[in-house]
Write a protein that holds these residues in place. Structure first.
Motif, PDB file in Angstrom:
ATOM      1  N   SER A 163     -35.595 -43.089  23.054  1.00  0.00           N
ATOM      2  CA  SER A 163     -35.964 -41.748  23.500  1.00  0.00           C
ATOM      3  C   SER A 163     -36.982 -41.817  24.633  1.00  0.00           C
ATOM      4  CB  SER A 163     -36.565 -40.937  22.340  1.00  0.00           C
ATOM      5  OG  SER A 163     -37.914 -41.321  22.099  1.00  0.00           O
ATOM      6  N   ASP A 164     -37.199 -40.661  25.253  1.00  0.00           N
ATOM      7  CA  ASP A 164     -38.224 -40.534  26.298  1.00  0.00           C
ATOM      8  C   ASP A 164     -39.446 -39.778  25.784  1.00  0.00           C
ATOM      9  OD1 ASP A 164     -36.725 -41.820  28.372  1.00  0.00           O
ATOM     10  OD2 ASP A 164     -35.464 -40.024  28.493  1.00  0.00           O
ATOM     11  N   LEU A 165     -39.586 -39.649  24.485  1.00  0.00           N
ATOM     12  CA  LEU A 165     -40.717 -38.919  23.922  1.00  0.00           C
ATOM     13  C   LEU A 165     -42.039 -39.558  24.335  1.00  0.00           C
ATOM     14  CD1 LEU A 165     -39.477 -38.313  20.251  1.00  0.00           C
ATOM     15  CD2 LEU A 165     -39.652 -36.621  22.099  1.00  0.00           C
ATOM     16  N   PRO A 166     -43.063 -38.750  24.642  1.00  0.00           N
ATOM     17  CA  PRO A 166     -44.388 -39.308  24.945  1.00  0.00           C
ATOM     18  C   PRO A 166     -44.937 -40.071  23.744  1.00  0.00           C
ATOM     19  CG  PRO A 166     -44.252 -36.976  25.546  1.00  0.00           C
ATOM     20  CD  PRO A 166     -43.027 -37.285  24.747  1.00  0.00           C
ATOM     21  N   ILE A 167     -45.832 -41.008  24.015  1.00  0.00           N
ATOM     22  CA  ILE A 167     -46.397 -41.839  22.957  1.00  0.00           C
ATOM     23  C   ILE A 167     -47.096 -40.983  21.903  1.00  0.00           C
ATOM     24  CG2 ILE A 167     -47.926 -43.770  22.428  1.00  0.00           C
ATOM     25  CD1 ILE A 167     -45.469 -44.445  24.155  1.00  0.00           C
ATOM     26  N   ASP A 168     -47.841 -39.957  22.350  1.00  0.00           N
ATOM     27  CA  ASP A 168     -48.529 -39.082  21.402  1.00  0.00           C
ATOM     28  C   ASP A 168     -47.543 -38.426  20.442  1.00  0.00           C
ATOM     29  OD1 ASP A 168     -50.920 -39.692  22.531  1.00  0.00           O
ATOM     30  OD2 ASP A 168     -51.165 -37.807  23.622  1.00  0.00           O
ATOM     31  N   GLU A 169     -46.418 -37.986  20.989  1.00  0.00           N
ATOM     32  CA  GLU A 169     -45.431 -37.301  20.160  1.00  0.00           C
ATOM     33  C   GLU A 169     -44.764 -38.262  19.183  1.00  0.00           C
ATOM     34  OE1 GLU A 169     -41.654 -34.278  20.835  1.00  0.00           O
ATOM     35  OE2 GLU A 169     -43.139 -34.593  22.433  1.00  0.00           O
ATOM     36  N   ILE A 170     -44.497 -39.484  19.633  1.00  0.00           N
ATOM     37  CA  ILE A 170     -43.915 -40.490  18.739  1.00  0.00           C
ATOM     38  C   ILE A 170     -44.869 -40.796  17.598  1.00  0.00           C
ATOM     39  CG2 ILE A 170     -43.269 -42.929  18.569  1.00  0.00           C
ATOM     40  CD1 ILE A 170     -41.987 -42.684  21.308  1.00  0.00           C
ATOM     41  N   ALA A 171     -46.163 -40.917  17.920  1.00  0.00           N
ATOM     42  CA  ALA A 171     -47.157 -41.182  16.876  1.00  0.00           C
ATOM     43  C   ALA A 171     -47.100 -40.115  15.796  1.00  0.00           C
ATOM     44  CB  ALA A 171     -48.553 -41.260  17.487  1.00  0.00           C
ATOM     45  N   GLY A 172     -47.021 -38.853  16.199  1.00  0.00           N
ATOM     46  CA  GLY A 172     -46.943 -37.767  15.235  1.00  0.00           C
ATOM     47  C   GLY A 172     -45.647 -37.780  14.450  1.00  0.00           C
ATOM     48  N   GLU A 173     -44.545 -38.116  15.122  1.00  0.00           N
ATOM     49  CA  GLU A 173     -43.235 -38.130  14.464  1.00  0.00           C
ATOM     50  C   GLU A 173     -43.172 -39.152  13.342  1.00  0.00           C
ATOM     51  OE1 GLU A 173     -40.214 -36.616  14.771  1.00  0.00           O
ATOM     52  OE2 GLU A 173     -40.917 -35.111  16.178  1.00  0.00           O
ATOM     53  N   ARG A 186     -41.787 -50.352  25.289  1.00  0.00           N
ATOM     54  CA  ARG A 186     -40.753 -49.468  25.858  1.00  0.00           C
ATOM     55  C   ARG A 186     -40.218 -50.044  27.170  1.00  0.00           C
ATOM     56  NH1 ARG A 186     -41.893 -43.225  26.025  1.00  0.00           N
ATOM     57  NH2 ARG A 186     -40.373 -43.185  24.318  1.00  0.00           N
ATOM     58  N   ARG A 187     -41.079 -50.544  28.024  1.00  0.00           N
ATOM     59  CA  ARG A 187     -40.616 -51.123  29.289  1.00  0.00           C
ATOM     60  C   ARG A 187     -39.657 -52.274  29.034  1.00  0.00           C
ATOM     61  NH1 ARG A 187     -45.998 -50.359  31.192  1.00  0.00           N
ATOM     62  NH2 ARG A 187     -46.484 -52.514  30.591  1.00  0.00           N
ATOM     63  N   THR A 188     -39.984 -53.113  28.063  1.00  0.00           N
ATOM     64  CA  THR A 188     -39.152 -54.283  27.776  1.00  0.00           C
ATOM     65  C   THR A 188     -37.787 -53.889  27.243  1.00  0.00           C
ATOM     66  OG1 THR A 188     -41.075 -55.666  27.308  1.00  0.00           O
ATOM     67  CG2 THR A 188     -38.958 -56.400  26.418  1.00  0.00           C
ATOM     68  N   PHE A 189     -37.762 -53.017  26.245  1.00  0.00           N
ATOM     69  CA  PHE A 189     -36.507 -52.769  25.562  1.00  0.00           C
ATOM     70  C   PHE A 189     -35.690 -51.644  26.172  1.00  0.00           C
ATOM     71  CE2 PHE A 189     -38.933 -55.144  22.394  1.00  0.00           C
ATOM     72  CZ  PHE A 189     -38.022 -56.150  22.161  1.00  0.00           C
ATOM     73  N   ARG A 190     -36.336 -50.726  26.873  1.00  0.00           N
ATOM     74  CA  ARG A 190     -35.534 -49.764  27.638  1.00  0.00           C
ATOM     75  C   ARG A 190     -34.872 -50.451  28.809  1.00  0.00           C
ATOM     76  NH1 ARG A 190     -36.243 -44.305  26.690  1.00  0.00           N
ATOM     77  NH2 ARG A 190     -34.380 -44.103  27.949  1.00  0.00           N
ATOM     78  N   ALA A 191     -35.598 -51.449  29.398  1.00  0.00           N
ATOM     79  CA  ALA A 191     -35.009 -52.213  30.500  1.00  0.00           C
ATOM     80  C   ALA A 191     -33.831 -53.042  29.999  1.00  0.00           C
ATOM     81  CB  ALA A 191     -36.051 -53.135  31.135  1.00  0.00           C
ATOM     82  N   ALA A 192     -33.956 -53.565  28.760  1.00  0.00           N
ATOM     83  CA  ALA A 192     -32.878 -54.365  28.195  1.00  0.00           C
ATOM     84  C   ALA A 192     -31.621 -53.538  27.965  1.00  0.00           C
ATOM     85  CB  ALA A 192     -33.338 -54.998  26.875  1.00  0.00           C
TER      86      ALA A 192
END
Length: 321
Positions: free
Chosen positions: A278-288, A313-319
């Motif tokens: 997902s493209d969710l912001p880190i803050d939102e992921i923390a809450g989720e 995220r950079r590593t695995f979204r790039a993958a």
């Protein structure tokens, strides 16, 4: 197209057929990223732990061409003696001399005895099947053995526990080499989970008597559906209709880790999935996933795998791209 990564699987007499085929089955589900070949110490057929032998296409010379060498596990002798003596038998030692420096080494289950006897685990962390932990420690006191985990990744040497933990290790190799998307795809093709939480402790035979209650499974399932909430031990115990002390004991007995640690593992697993997919912001992921703040998520993720959420995220979204 780059050359496929060559994996040589060494089969020793008494080899377990299931684990012998595991590297080919898991790594072979990646459409050509790996070339998996099997060899024996002398190029001859190998006796398995079952009522048949297997013919292999290669002798020990294959080991000199491998990028990764896998030591398949083998059964102890019929008299229940230790799987291997502290020093390698000469045929295995001769085969090992074919392995090039810098080759990645992997063992499944009792295959760790071979690596240890070759001196390749001295001063390093490793694991093997929990039933073999006592003789392993006695034979190889220089090895930092941890029989509670499913596998140990020490860079160029990786060891796994018994049987199916080899699946966990090879999926981990896929994830390390090529990212989560490819590892998850291979897991789906093989109809196995992409990762498992907990360690060997959840599979060790226990003298604690089982009751007719349903255990903690329902509470765990409920917790997974409510990870976004600030769950505490009392919530899970109440859902299981147990006292705090009884629930904590039963949970650890069944899962192999404490309720608090398990919750953190589940939250991190969910966070990693969201970071990848997902493209969710880190803050939102923390809450989720139930972390109070993004700082808490960062701290827990860094403690678990050594990277920040953004770096992950950079590593695995790039993958995936």
């Amino acid at each position: 197209m780059p050359r496929a990564h060559r994996v040589a699987v060494l089969a020793i007499d008494g080899v377990y057929p299931f684990e012998l085929g595991m590297p080919s089955r898991i790594l072979g589900a990646t459409e050509g990223l790996y070339e998996v070949l099997t060899c024996s110490v002398d190029g001859r057929p190998v006796r398995t732990s079952s009522d048949f032998t297997v013919a292999v296409e290669h002798g020990p010379e294959l080991l000199s061409t491998a990028d990764t060498v896998v030591i398949a596990p083998f059964a102890p002798p019929p008299d229940d003696a230790e799987p291997i003596v502290p020093e390698l038998p000469e045929p295995i030692a001769e085969a090992f001399r074919q392995i090039r420096p810098g080759t990645r080494l992997v063992s499944i289950c009792t295959g760790a005895f071979v690596l240890a006897a070759a001196g390749m685990l001295d001063g390093r962390p490793a694991t093997t099947h929990w039933q073999a932990a006592e003789p392993f420690r006695r034979l190889f006191p220089k090895v930092d053995l941890n029989p509670d985990v499913l596998f140990v990744d020490d860079g160029d040497v990786l060891t796994s526990a018994g049987a199916a933990s080899g699946v966990d290790l090879f999926l981990h190799l896929l994830r390390t080499d090529h990212g989560s998307e490819i590892a998850n795809r291979a897991a789906r093709r093989c109809v196995v989970p992409p990762w498992r939480d907990g360690g060997q402790a959840q599979y060790i035979e226990s003298p604690v008597p089982r009751t007719t209650q349903d255990g903690t499974a329902a509470a765990r399932q409920w917790a997974l559906a409510h990870l976004h909430e600030p769950l505490v031990l009392a919530d899970l115990a109440e859902h299981a209709r147990m006292s705090l002390r009884t629930f904590a004991r039963r949970f650890t007995d069944e899962v192999g880790t404490s309720p608090g640690r398990w919750l953190t593992q589940q939250r991190l697993a969910r966070a990693r999935h969201l970071l990848e997919s997902s493209d969710l912001p880190i803050d939102e992921i923390a809450g989720e996933v139930g972390f109070a703040t993004s700082t808490s998520l960062r701290q827990h993720l860094h403690a678990a795998i050594g990277v920040s959420p953004l770096a992950y995220r950079r590593t695995f979204r790039a993958a995936r791209a």
